[in-house]
Design a protein around this motif. Structure first.
Motif, PDB file in Angstrom:
ATOM      1  N   THR A  34       0.832  -1.204   0.000  1.00  0.00           N
ATOM      2  CA  THR A  34       0.000   0.000   0.000  1.00  0.00           C
ATOM      3  C   THR A  34       0.865   1.251   0.000  1.00  0.00           C
ATOM      4  O   THR A  34       0.591   2.209  -0.731  1.00  0.00           O
ATOM      5  CB  THR A  34      -0.934   0.012   1.224  1.00  0.00           C
ATOM      6  N   MET A  35       1.919   1.263   0.826  1.00  0.00           N
ATOM      7  CA  MET A  35       2.823   2.403   0.841  1.00  0.00           C
ATOM      8  C   MET A  35       3.448   2.626  -0.535  1.00  0.00           C
ATOM      9  O   MET A  35       3.511   3.750  -1.030  1.00  0.00           O
ATOM     10  CB  MET A  35       3.941   2.202   1.874  1.00  0.00           C
ATOM     11  N   LYS A  36       3.891   1.563  -1.152  1.00  0.00           N
ATOM     12  CA  LYS A  36       4.513   1.667  -2.468  1.00  0.00           C
ATOM     13  C   LYS A  36       3.541   2.257  -3.482  1.00  0.00           C
ATOM     14  O   LYS A  36       3.912   3.133  -4.278  1.00  0.00           O
ATOM     15  CB  LYS A  36       4.989   0.287  -2.929  1.00  0.00           C
ATOM     16  N   GLU A  37       2.285   1.817  -3.444  1.00  0.00           N
ATOM     17  CA  GLU A  37       1.287   2.326  -4.382  1.00  0.00           C
ATOM     18  C   GLU A  37       0.958   3.789  -4.097  1.00  0.00           C
ATOM     19  O   GLU A  37       0.784   4.581  -5.033  1.00  0.00           O
ATOM     20  CB  GLU A  37       0.022   1.475  -4.314  1.00  0.00           C
ATOM     21  N   TYR A  38       0.889   4.152  -2.825  1.00  0.00           N
ATOM     22  CA  TYR A  38       0.655   5.556  -2.478  1.00  0.00           C
ATOM     23  C   TYR A  38       1.785   6.433  -3.006  1.00  0.00           C
ATOM     24  O   TYR A  38       1.542   7.511  -3.550  1.00  0.00           O
ATOM     25  CB  TYR A  38       0.542   5.712  -0.965  1.00  0.00           C
ATOM     26  N   HIS A  39       3.027   5.991  -2.829  1.00  0.00           N
ATOM     27  CA  HIS A  39       4.166   6.742  -3.364  1.00  0.00           C
ATOM     28  C   HIS A  39       4.043   6.875  -4.885  1.00  0.00           C
ATOM     29  O   HIS A  39       4.265   7.957  -5.441  1.00  0.00           O
ATOM     30  CB  HIS A  39       5.479   6.026  -3.029  1.00  0.00           C
ATOM     31  N   ARG A  40       3.715   5.789  -5.554  1.00  0.00           N
ATOM     32  CA  ARG A  40       3.609   5.823  -7.014  1.00  0.00           C
ATOM     33  C   ARG A  40       2.560   6.830  -7.462  1.00  0.00           C
ATOM     34  O   ARG A  40       2.786   7.612  -8.404  1.00  0.00           O
ATOM     35  CB  ARG A  40       3.259   4.434  -7.548  1.00  0.00           C
ATOM     36  N   LEU A  41       1.417   6.831  -6.780  1.00  0.00           N
ATOM     37  CA  LEU A  41       0.333   7.738  -7.151  1.00  0.00           C
ATOM     38  C   LEU A  41       0.663   9.195  -6.844  1.00  0.00           C
ATOM     39  O   LEU A  41       0.436  10.077  -7.678  1.00  0.00           O
ATOM     40  CB  LEU A  41      -0.947   7.335  -6.409  1.00  0.00           C
ATOM     41  N   LEU A  42       1.194   9.447  -5.658  1.00  0.00           N
ATOM     42  CA  LEU A  42       1.419  10.827  -5.215  1.00  0.00           C
ATOM     43  C   LEU A  42       2.506  11.542  -6.001  1.00  0.00           C
ATOM     44  O   LEU A  42       2.386  12.733  -6.318  1.00  0.00           O
ATOM     45  CB  LEU A  42       1.765  10.848  -3.727  1.00  0.00           C
ATOM     46  N   TRP A  43       3.581  10.849  -6.295  1.00  0.00           N
ATOM     47  CA  TRP A  43       4.744  11.531  -6.874  1.00  0.00           C
ATOM     48  C   TRP A  43       4.847  11.363  -8.385  1.00  0.00           C
ATOM     49  O   TRP A  43       5.812  11.853  -8.989  1.00  0.00           O
ATOM     50  CB  TRP A  43       6.024  11.054  -6.187  1.00  0.00           C
ATOM     51  N   SER A  44       3.879  10.690  -8.990  1.00  0.00           N
ATOM     52  CA  SER A  44       3.823  10.645 -10.452  1.00  0.00           C
ATOM     53  C   SER A  44       3.084  11.894 -10.927  1.00  0.00           C
ATOM     54  O   SER A  44       1.856  11.902 -11.107  1.00  0.00           O
ATOM     55  CB  SER A  44       3.095   9.372 -10.918  1.00  0.00           C
ATOM     56  N   LYS A  45       3.818  12.958 -11.096  1.00  0.00           N
ATOM     57  CA  LYS A  45       3.223  14.242 -11.469  1.00  0.00           C
ATOM     58  C   LYS A  45       4.281  15.123 -12.107  1.00  0.00           C
ATOM     59  O   LYS A  45       5.454  14.752 -12.196  1.00  0.00           O
ATOM     60  CB  LYS A  45       2.618  14.923 -10.242  1.00  0.00           C
ATOM     61  N   LYS A  46       3.860  16.306 -12.523  1.00  0.00           N
ATOM     62  CA  LYS A  46       4.779  17.221 -13.188  1.00  0.00           C
ATOM     63  C   LYS A  46       5.802  17.752 -12.195  1.00  0.00           C
ATOM     64  O   LYS A  46       5.457  18.197 -11.094  1.00  0.00           O
ATOM     65  CB  LYS A  46       4.031  18.388 -13.835  1.00  0.00           C
ATOM     66  N   LEU A  47       7.063  17.713 -12.583  1.00  0.00           N
ATOM     67  CA  LEU A  47       8.163  18.213 -11.767  1.00  0.00           C
ATOM     68  C   LEU A  47       8.349  19.711 -11.974  1.00  0.00           C
ATOM     69  O   LEU A  47       7.951  20.248 -13.012  1.00  0.00           O
ATOM     70  CB  LEU A  47       9.455  17.477 -12.138  1.00  0.00           C
ATOM     71  N   PRO A  48       8.977  20.396 -11.025  1.00  0.00           N
ATOM     72  CA  PRO A  48       9.239  21.828 -11.195  1.00  0.00           C
ATOM     73  C   PRO A  48      10.047  22.171 -12.437  1.00  0.00           C
ATOM     74  O   PRO A  48       9.953  23.286 -12.950  1.00  0.00           O
ATOM     75  CB  PRO A  48       9.998  22.188  -9.911  1.00  0.00           C
ATOM     76  N   ASN A  49      10.852  21.220 -12.941  1.00  0.00           N
ATOM     77  CA  ASN A  49      11.639  21.505 -14.150  1.00  0.00           C
ATOM     78  C   ASN A  49      10.835  21.303 -15.422  1.00  0.00           C
ATOM     79  O   ASN A  49      11.352  21.463 -16.534  1.00  0.00           O
ATOM     80  CB  ASN A  49      12.903  20.650 -14.182  1.00  0.00           C
TER      81      ASN A  49
END
Length: 231
Positions: free
Chosen positions: A24-39
């Motif tokens: 569950t932690m791994k999936e939460y990390h995958r979902l939360l941080w799969s997004k546009k980066l500041p660069n």
């Protein structure tokens, strides 16, 4: 929907580390941080079948805990045992709260990675406030106790452009000042001139309270983001 109250110990095999074994932690990390980066790039994390936790392009990541108890400091824990009526219940509650999504973060994963260095360094002792101060100084080009480890991962930190970008991306705002110029110290000071362990029980309780405030606020930020993005 991401549940900010979910305890990652729940789906972790007995005796194993949730940072490595909670699906569950791994999936939460995958979902939360799969997004546009500041660069400007889009980070799309995926699981890796070769033994790594999560990856994107040439970056390999592992989960690390932000919330700590100093439970391996026997001298400190002996004092805690004298002050709490039920030490086992106290520690159980601490771990239950700390293994929610707001108490975890991703760092690059490799030999002598940042999460290893910050745990081993006597001026850091796994404290996230001190770790974040090192990261702030790194972005400013200033020496700090984790300079060598941070330099190894410069390509990772470049993804966020600057300290503000890093803080905003990982919802760390409640550990810094409103203008991002200072890191909030949870006990002692941020000068790296002393051992990072709390020096007495007053410092220990102060440290824990700052941790809990940060954790609760970060969980709320994550909840709002998850709701807005249907995660």
């Amino acid at each position: 929907m991401i549940d900010i109250t979910y305890d990652f110990q729940t789906d972790t095999p007995p005796g194993k580390d949730p940072d490595s074994y909670s699906k569950t932690m791994k999936e939460y990390h995958r979902l939360l941080w799969s997004k546009k980066l500041p660069n400007g790039e889009d980070m799309k994390l995926e699981g890796d079948k070769s033994g790594y936790y999560l990856r994107w392009n040439d970056f390999y990541f592992g989960s690390d805990s932000i919330i700590i108890s100093f439970r391996y400091n026997d001298k400190l824990m002996d004092q805690v045992k004298k002050e709490v009526p039920d030490y086992d219940a106290f520690m159980k509650d601490l771990f239950h709260r700390s293994y929610t999504v707001g108490g975890t973060i991703l760092f690059p994963m490799h030999r002598m990675s940042l999460n290893q260095r910050r745990g081993m360094h006597p001026r850091i002792r796994d404290r996230f406030d001190l770790t974040l101060e090192c990261i702030r100084k790194f972005y400013r080009g200033e020496e700090n106790p984790l300079s060598k480890g941070l330099e190894v991962d410069r390509s990772f930190f470049d993804l966020f452009v600057d300290f503000k970008g890093y803080v905003n991306f990982f919802f760390l705002n409640d550990c810094v000042s409103a203008d991002y110029s200072k890191v909030n110290c949870w006990c002692g000071d941020l000068t790296f001139t002393r051992n990072a362990f709390p020096q007495n029980m007053d410092e220990y309780w102060k440290f824990l309270q700052h941790q809990w405030d940060f954790l609760d606020n970060r969980n709320q930020r994550i909840k709002e983001y998850a709701k807005a993005n249907n995660l």
